[in-house]
Scaffold this active site. Structure first.
Site, PDB file in Angstrom:
ATOM      1  N   TYR A 254      16.297  22.090 115.026  1.00 54.20           N
ATOM      2  CA  TYR A 254      15.393  22.590 116.059  1.00 54.20           C
ATOM      3  C   TYR A 254      16.238  22.725 117.318  1.00 54.20           C
ATOM      4  O   TYR A 254      16.845  21.749 117.758  1.00 54.20           O
ATOM      5  CB  TYR A 254      14.245  21.606 116.320  1.00 54.20           C
ATOM      6  CG  TYR A 254      13.140  21.636 115.289  1.00 54.20           C
ATOM      7  CD1 TYR A 254      12.362  22.774 115.112  1.00 54.20           C
ATOM      8  CD2 TYR A 254      12.851  20.499 114.522  1.00 54.20           C
ATOM      9  CE1 TYR A 254      11.337  22.786 114.176  1.00 54.20           C
ATOM     10  CE2 TYR A 254      11.821  20.510 113.587  1.00 54.20           C
ATOM     11  CZ  TYR A 254      11.067  21.658 113.422  1.00 54.20           C
ATOM     12  OH  TYR A 254      10.056  21.680 112.502  1.00 54.20           O
ATOM     13  N   ASP A 282      10.375  29.408 113.179  1.00 54.86           N
ATOM     14  CA  ASP A 282       8.944  29.711 113.055  1.00 54.86           C
ATOM     15  C   ASP A 282       8.049  28.685 113.757  1.00 54.86           C
ATOM     16  O   ASP A 282       6.858  28.594 113.479  1.00 54.86           O
ATOM     17  CB  ASP A 282       8.540  29.817 111.575  1.00 54.86           C
ATOM     18  CG  ASP A 282       8.820  28.534 110.793  1.00 54.86           C
ATOM     19  OD1 ASP A 282       9.270  27.539 111.399  1.00 54.86           O
ATOM     20  OD2 ASP A 282       8.601  28.533 109.569  1.00 54.86           O
ATOM     21  N   HIS A 375       6.724  27.604 106.927  1.00 55.68           N
ATOM     22  CA  HIS A 375       6.656  26.199 107.360  1.00 55.68           C
ATOM     23  C   HIS A 375       5.639  25.412 106.518  1.00 55.68           C
ATOM     24  O   HIS A 375       4.919  24.557 107.021  1.00 55.68           O
ATOM     25  CB  HIS A 375       6.271  26.130 108.842  1.00 55.68           C
ATOM     26  CG  HIS A 375       6.935  25.012 109.583  1.00 55.68           C
ATOM     27  ND1 HIS A 375       8.069  25.181 110.341  1.00 55.68           N
ATOM     28  CD2 HIS A 375       6.629  23.695 109.710  1.00 55.68           C
ATOM     29  CE1 HIS A 375       8.417  24.028 110.893  1.00 55.68           C
ATOM     30  NE2 HIS A 375       7.563  23.110 110.523  1.00 55.68           N
TER      31      HIS A 375
END
Length: 512
Positions: A254, A282, A375
């Protein structure tokens, strides 16, 4: 600096209100007054331990270094003198969850009911990945189950991730020599026993005390790569230390708004020999996982009445959305790709691509590949399953000049059978990522559960390959499947009993 200051526990204990909330974790005192209001689990979990040492409550879920990822250095108030910590200063961990009685057997005279306790079956009784899910639901803490099993909004995409595979039908060939079946392959150049890898999933300690460490070890035993998560329950150093000497892992990233933190993290990965970096693209905002949100509320019960949350001061249901922005940059865009490539020699891939245009743009930007993923159905509801996006992506990449060797394509989401892996390979995927099956098998039986789950997928894939007339992975082609109905979501399908028995539907508040 404040972080070097030595504090007594008596000093920390003075900061014990919602307006002035200090908490001790692993010997350090942190000012969590502001962070409590955006804590994904709700402010009350933090304010209840204000002025206390909450390490025992914190440790079962979070990694030791998470505060360094989330908080500014100024909010580290100092190191606490261990000699000053008394028993009354230590917050006790919650009692372990015991599986609820699930069945009521009514006697013939109907005069009384007998409650049948859940008894975990032996590992050998597990025949497919759904069996692990049904056991995990019984043995996991309710809040942990809610977190893992929830999907975004109405959970349409969550369910369709699996159902999409059923809209692909098999087209087997006969009289092929399938005496020997070779499932082995390479994933980004890394040998694997089958086209499968363990994808990154957050907070594995919610499933089992060994968390990501058990997944690292199980991946080695099963012969598949593991993608280390950024939001793990163990620190990066602990996960890396759990590797076998020759074990290769990937990592998920991330991107932090404070880019220097991401650069430090990536440098650490590269130094440790991590082979590939999957950048999640996403999740600029967290999806609404209502099952998880409702579960958090009902777990706290009526004692939140009269709290600041009750008068609208804090919308706790959106807390995770705000909190995630503190360590995931919603401003990440295509102009940042050159920076991502410049900070590492690892292969860089995008995780969360959902259309052909973005896959082609990733290829043109010089990236090594992408993961077609939504996800796990936890973000934007009613978007397509990765397997459904795959055909359009492969066609567009071919037109753009990409080959399977120059640009790797993966999918994740809904992979539950060996046949699912076969179908993904047939449509051009290099491998499939497994997320929830890993967590559910870990929760049910620990490291051994994960290994058995992979072995079952291998058994299923071997059978499918033999019956389809494909002796090895390269022999699996698009001619072995029919995708006519893949994009048509109103095709009548037989009831998937295993899914329906394990899937926990959304409930209105009145039913909880």
């Amino acid at each position: 600096m404040a972080s070097d200051k030595v504090l007594s526990m008596e000093e920390v204990a003075k900061h014990n209100t919602k307006e002035d909330c200090w908490v001790v974790l692993y010997g350090k005192a942190y000012d969590l007054t502001k962070f409590a209001k955006v804590h994904p689990g709700g402010a009350k979990l933090i304010t209840d331990v204000a002025g206390m040492d909450a390490t025992a409550q914190f440790d079962p879920i979070h990694p030791k270094d998470i505060m360094d990822k989330l908080l500014k250095p100024a909010l580290t108030m100092g190191v606490v003198d261990v000699a000053t910590i008394k028993p009354e200063h230590v917050a006790k961990p919650p009692e372990a969850h015991k599986p609820k009685p699930k069945k009521k057997a009514v006697k013939a005279d109907a005069a009384e009911e007998e409650v049948e306790e859940f008894k975990k079956p032996p590992l050998a009784a597990m025949l497919n990945s759904f069996d692990f899910e049904s056991v995990a639901r019984e043995v996991m803490e309710p809040q942990a189950w809610g977190y893992y099993s929830s999907g975004g909004d109405d959970e349409i995409t969550l369910r369709d991730n699996h159902l999409a595979f059923q809209r692909i039908t098999m087209r087997p060939r006969i009289l092929v020599n399938v005496r020997e079946i070779d499932m082995s392959t390479k994933i980004l150049g890394v040998p694997a026993s089958l086209p499968l890898y363990f994808t990154a999933t957050a907070l594995a300690k919610l499933a089992h005390q060994e968390g990501e460490l058990a997944i690292v070890k199980a991946a080695k035993k099963a012969g598949v790569p593991y993608m280390l998560p950024t939001l793990s329950s163990y620190t990066l150093d602990e996960m890396l230390a759990a590797r076998a000497p020759d074990q290769i892992v990937f990592s998920q990233l991330y991107v932090n708004p404070e880019r220097s933190r991401s650069e430090e993290y990536v440098a650490k990965l590269e130094k440790a020999g991590v082979q590939a970096l999957f950048v999640t693209v996403d999740a600029p905002q967290l999806g609404r996982r209502e099952k998880d949100m409702r579960n958090k509320f009902t777990q706290q019960g009526s004692d939140v009445q009269g709290d600041e949350e009750d008068d609208g001061g804090v919308d706790r249901s959106q807390g995770a959305t705000r909190a995630i922005s503190s360590y995931i940059d919603p401003g990440l865009n295509w102009e940042d790709v050159p920076w991502l490539k410049s900070i590492t020699k690892m292969k860089v891939l995008l995780k969360g691509v959902q259309c052909a245009e973005d896959a082609v743009q990733a290829y043109n930007a010089g990236l090594a590949g992408c993961v077609l993923s939504n996800h796990g159905g936890r973000q934007l509801d009613t978007c397509r399953a990765g397997i459904e996006v795959l055909p359009e992506v492969m066609e567009a990449l071919k037109e753009a000049g990409a080959t399977k060797e120059t640009f790797a394509v993966f999918i994740d989401g809904g992979v539950r059978r060996g046949g699912d892996i076969f179908k993904a390979c047939a449509l051009g995927a290099q491998a499939c990522g497994a997320g929830r099956p890993v967590l559910y098998s870990l929760a049910s039986y620990g490291q051994n559960g994960i290994v058995r789950m992979v072995h079952m997928l291998q058994d299923e894939l071997q059978m499918v390959m033999r019956l389809a007339g494909t002796p090895d992975i390269p022999s699996i082609t698009e001619k072995h499947v029919i995708t006519t109905n893949l994009a048509d979501h109103i095709v009548p399908l037989p009831v998937d009993h295993l899914t329906m028995k394990t899937y926990q539907g959304l409930e209105p508040a009145a039913k909880l």
